[in-house]
Write a protein that holds these residues in place. Structure first.
Motif, PDB file in Angstrom:
ATOM      1  N   ASN A   1       0.807  -1.227   0.000  1.00  0.00           N
ATOM      2  CA  ASN A   1       0.000   0.000   0.000  1.00  0.00           C
ATOM      3  C   ASN A   1       0.837   1.273   0.000  1.00  0.00           C
ATOM      4  OD1 ASN A   1      -2.545  -1.237  -0.105  1.00  0.00           O
ATOM      5  ND2 ASN A   1      -2.517  -1.630   2.100  1.00  0.00           N
ATOM      6  N   THR A   2       2.092   1.196   0.397  1.00  0.00           N
ATOM      7  CA  THR A   2       2.979   2.357   0.233  1.00  0.00           C
ATOM      8  C   THR A   2       3.635   2.347  -1.135  1.00  0.00           C
ATOM      9  OG1 THR A   2       4.943   1.217   1.109  1.00  0.00           O
ATOM     10  CG2 THR A   2       3.533   2.374   2.703  1.00  0.00           C
ATOM     11  N   GLY A   3       3.736   1.167  -1.735  1.00  0.00           N
ATOM     12  CA  GLY A   3       4.448   1.035  -2.999  1.00  0.00           C
ATOM     13  C   GLY A   3       5.949   1.020  -2.837  1.00  0.00           C
ATOM     14  N   ILE A   4       6.432   0.920  -1.588  1.00  0.00           N
ATOM     15  CA  ILE A   4       7.867   0.949  -1.307  1.00  0.00           C
ATOM     16  C   ILE A   4       8.329  -0.465  -0.942  1.00  0.00           C
ATOM     17  CG2 ILE A   4       9.685   1.998   0.079  1.00  0.00           C
ATOM     18  CD1 ILE A   4       8.166   3.917  -1.802  1.00  0.00           C
ATOM     19  N   TYR A   5       9.072  -1.066  -1.869  1.00  0.00           N
ATOM     20  CA  TYR A   5       9.555  -2.433  -1.689  1.00  0.00           C
ATOM     21  C   TYR A   5      11.072  -2.517  -1.603  1.00  0.00           C
ATOM     22  CZ  TYR A   5       4.915  -4.250  -2.985  1.00  0.00           C
ATOM     23  OH  TYR A   5       3.575  -4.548  -3.028  1.00  0.00           O
ATOM     24  N   ARG A   6      11.764  -1.466  -1.985  1.00  0.00           N
ATOM     25  CA  ARG A   6      13.221  -1.514  -2.063  1.00  0.00           C
ATOM     26  C   ARG A   6      13.809  -0.245  -1.462  1.00  0.00           C
ATOM     27  NH1 ARG A   6      14.432  -5.589  -5.943  1.00  0.00           N
ATOM     28  NH2 ARG A   6      12.661  -6.087  -7.290  1.00  0.00           N
ATOM     29  N   ASN A   7      15.128  -0.177  -1.469  1.00  0.00           N
ATOM     30  CA  ASN A   7      15.819   1.024  -0.994  1.00  0.00           C
ATOM     31  C   ASN A   7      16.051   2.034  -2.097  1.00  0.00           C
ATOM     32  OD1 ASN A   7      16.032   0.068   1.641  1.00  0.00           O
ATOM     33  ND2 ASN A   7      18.043  -0.841   1.299  1.00  0.00           N
ATOM     34  N   THR A   8      15.980   1.599  -3.334  1.00  0.00           N
ATOM     35  CA  THR A   8      16.239   2.473  -4.480  1.00  0.00           C
ATOM     36  C   THR A   8      15.290   2.118  -5.614  1.00  0.00           C
ATOM     37  OG1 THR A   8      17.880   0.952  -5.423  1.00  0.00           O
ATOM     38  CG2 THR A   8      18.703   2.619  -3.886  1.00  0.00           C
ATOM     39  N   GLY A   9      15.283   2.950  -6.654  1.00  0.00           N
ATOM     40  CA  GLY A   9      14.514   2.641  -7.852  1.00  0.00           C
ATOM     41  C   GLY A   9      13.092   3.143  -7.811  1.00  0.00           C
ATOM     42  N   ALA A  10      12.336   2.739  -8.826  1.00  0.00           N
ATOM     43  CA  ALA A  10      10.960   3.226  -8.967  1.00  0.00           C
ATOM     44  C   ALA A  10      10.051   2.760  -7.845  1.00  0.00           C
ATOM     45  CB  ALA A  10      10.398   2.766 -10.316  1.00  0.00           C
TER      46      ALA A  10
END
Length: 500
Positions: free
Chosen positions: A92-101
């Motif tokens: 739901n945040t769309g944040i899965y990584r430390n960098t990138g899209a």
């Protein structure tokens, strides 16, 4: 007589009006003054095995409540911090990584996630809010600017001291008084010590101004390279990493393909693990002293009894478990179960909460403590009932969702896995008090009965019936697509029948 009565009536009206105004002012002032303060010490990659070396954290445990099954949504810095700030799962945040899209500070900001955090909620309630230290991966105070060219300050923070690339402990840039300051390599520049001094100053100033405050002191320690303060460099020379049953696990034949081929740890690898563990122990000493110093300041200022002190980590860290060299990213216990310890007004001393809690719970908890409404879009739940010594709500979750998007492939990522440390593919996991179920995107699965196998050594997924596996898959699907209230429902509906 009529004139006298008129004058008397006028005087009475004035007195009543003044009294009403005073009462109104008092009604507005009392709630603000009565609002509790919150000090949140958030560490980076701190695992449970370091708490034994932190006397002030152990004291906090004696005086407060420990959540023994506190789970992170992903054992990776940025996704976890996004969940802490917003109360939302990575999907739901769309944040899965430390960098990138799909990762890092830039994606978090561009997706509008900064607009509704515990900082914005508390600032709207009259709080003075301060973040000191690590914000999110990719945050660089030198290059990230607002429309006027000033250092960028995310919404909700009234006092901002964000730090860029503080991992080495020296030579970093930080925002101070709306300016970017470069610190050097002298002893007094050691980052955790600087944050401690600034945190004490912030608390003094906020108390002196009569403001309720929320302080997040976010250390980079003990993240690699785990640089210790000068005074701690030679300490703990005989300490070694814990040799649990999972350390250099004997048989990996039942593990998924990304792990099953790992060889037994060599003597040299074990020595390097021990050396790294000693560095981690040394690096958290300054964090522990900062916690103790802030608490002493709270006592000296007379506000300790109205201040919640929260200690936690964004994710855990494995060191030799399952033949893995130092790292994270897995769904196993050392990586996803981290400390959450809280002391403060009304919190029962020395208590332990065994119910499943998750980092999505911190945002609604801080919001409720500050008198702010919790948005329906939040996936987590407030932990305030536990802080007040009450039982778990009847509809409390029975499982935590962990969702990881792998593998990590960006060499400039500070969490880029070293050889042998493990770099699993995309997975979702459900973690209850007694079970762990992992479902990988490549079709492999794991299931551990932690009642008899707390070290997660025996993957018994092949012993489960097709019907049970089908229910587990449906549970994961319900959790990986849930939103807000639906997540709280799925966290019970999807797990209480299939996993036990």
């Amino acid at each position: 007589m009529k004139v006298g009565r008129a004058i008397l009536a006028a005087l009475v009206a004035v007195v009543l009006s003044s009294a009403l105004l005073a009462a109104a002012a008092s009604a507005q002032a009392v709630p603000l003054a009565a609002k509790p303060n919150i000090v949140f010490v958030l560490t980076d990659d701190l695992s449970w095995d370091l708490v034994d070396y932190m006397p002030n954290v152990r004291q906090l445990r004696r005086e407060g409540v420990t959540f023994s099954n506190y789970i992170v949504t992903d054992s990776l810095c940025c996704p976890s911090r996004a969940s802490i700030l917003t109360g939302k799962y990575p999907h739901n945040t769309g944040i899965y990584r430390n960098t990138g899209a799909d990762g890092g500070f830039l994606a978090f900001r561009d997706r509008g996630q900064e607009q509704q955090t515990f900082a914005t909620a508390l600032a709207a309630q009259g709080y003075r809010t301060s973040l000191m230290g690590k914000y999110m991966n990719q945050y660089n105070p030198k290059s990230v600017r607002d429309d006027l060219g000033a250092p960028y300050v995310p919404p909700g923070w009234t006092d901002w001291q964000g730090v860029g690339n503080g991992y080495p402990g020296y030579g970093y840039r930080m925002v101070r008084d709306a300016r970017v300051v470069r610190r050097g390599h002298r002893a007094r520049d050691y980052l955790t010590t600087v944050l401690r001094r600034d945190a004490v100053g912030f608390v003094r100033d906020a108390v002196g101004n009569g403001q309720p405050f929320m302080l997040e002191l976010a250390s980079f320690a003990p993240h690699t390279p785990a640089t210790p303060a000068p005074r701690d460099r030679g300490r703990f020379a005989d300490v070694t990493a814990p040799r649990t049953a999972a350390f250099d696990e004997q048989d990996l034949s039942d593990k998924p393909g990304w792990l099953s081929g790992h060889r037994r740890l060599t003597f040299a690898q074990q020595e390097r693990i021990d050396a790294h563990f000693r560095k981690r122990v040394r690096s958290v000493q300054a964090v522990d002293r900062a916690l103790g110093r802030i608490r002493r300041e709270l006592r000296q200022l007379g506000v300790e009894r109205n201040t919640y002190v929260v200690f936690s980590s964004d994710n855990g860290f494995h060191m030799g478990q399952h033949r893995l060299t130092p790292g994270k990213l897995t769904a196993y216990d050392p990586d996803v179960r981290v400390p959450l310890i809280v002391a403060g007004p009304g919190v029962p001393a020395g208590a332990t909460v065994e119910e499943i809690a998750e980092n999505v719970d911190l945002c609604p908890t801080f919001s409720e403590l500050g008198g702010a409404a919790v948005p329906a879009t939040v996936d987590g739940r407030s932990l305030v009932p536990f802080l007040r010594g009450g039982p778990a709500p009847a509809d409390w979750r029975t499982a935590a969702l962990v969702e990881h998007r792998g593998a990590v492939t960006a060499p400039d990522d500070p969490d880029f896995p070293a050889r042998g440390s493990g770099n699993p593919p995309t997975y979702e996991a459900l973690r209850t008090r007694d079970r762990l179920y992992v479902e990988y995107a490549d079709g492999e699965r794991e299931f551990y009965d932690r009642r008899v196998d707390p070290e997660e050594l025996d993957n018994i997924v092949d012993e489960l019936s097709p019907e049970r596996l089908e229910r587990l898959a449906a549970s994961v699907q319900a959790m990986r697509t849930c939103v807000g209230v639906g997540c709280r429902q799925a966290a019970r509906l999807g797990v209480e029948s299939p996993l036990p």
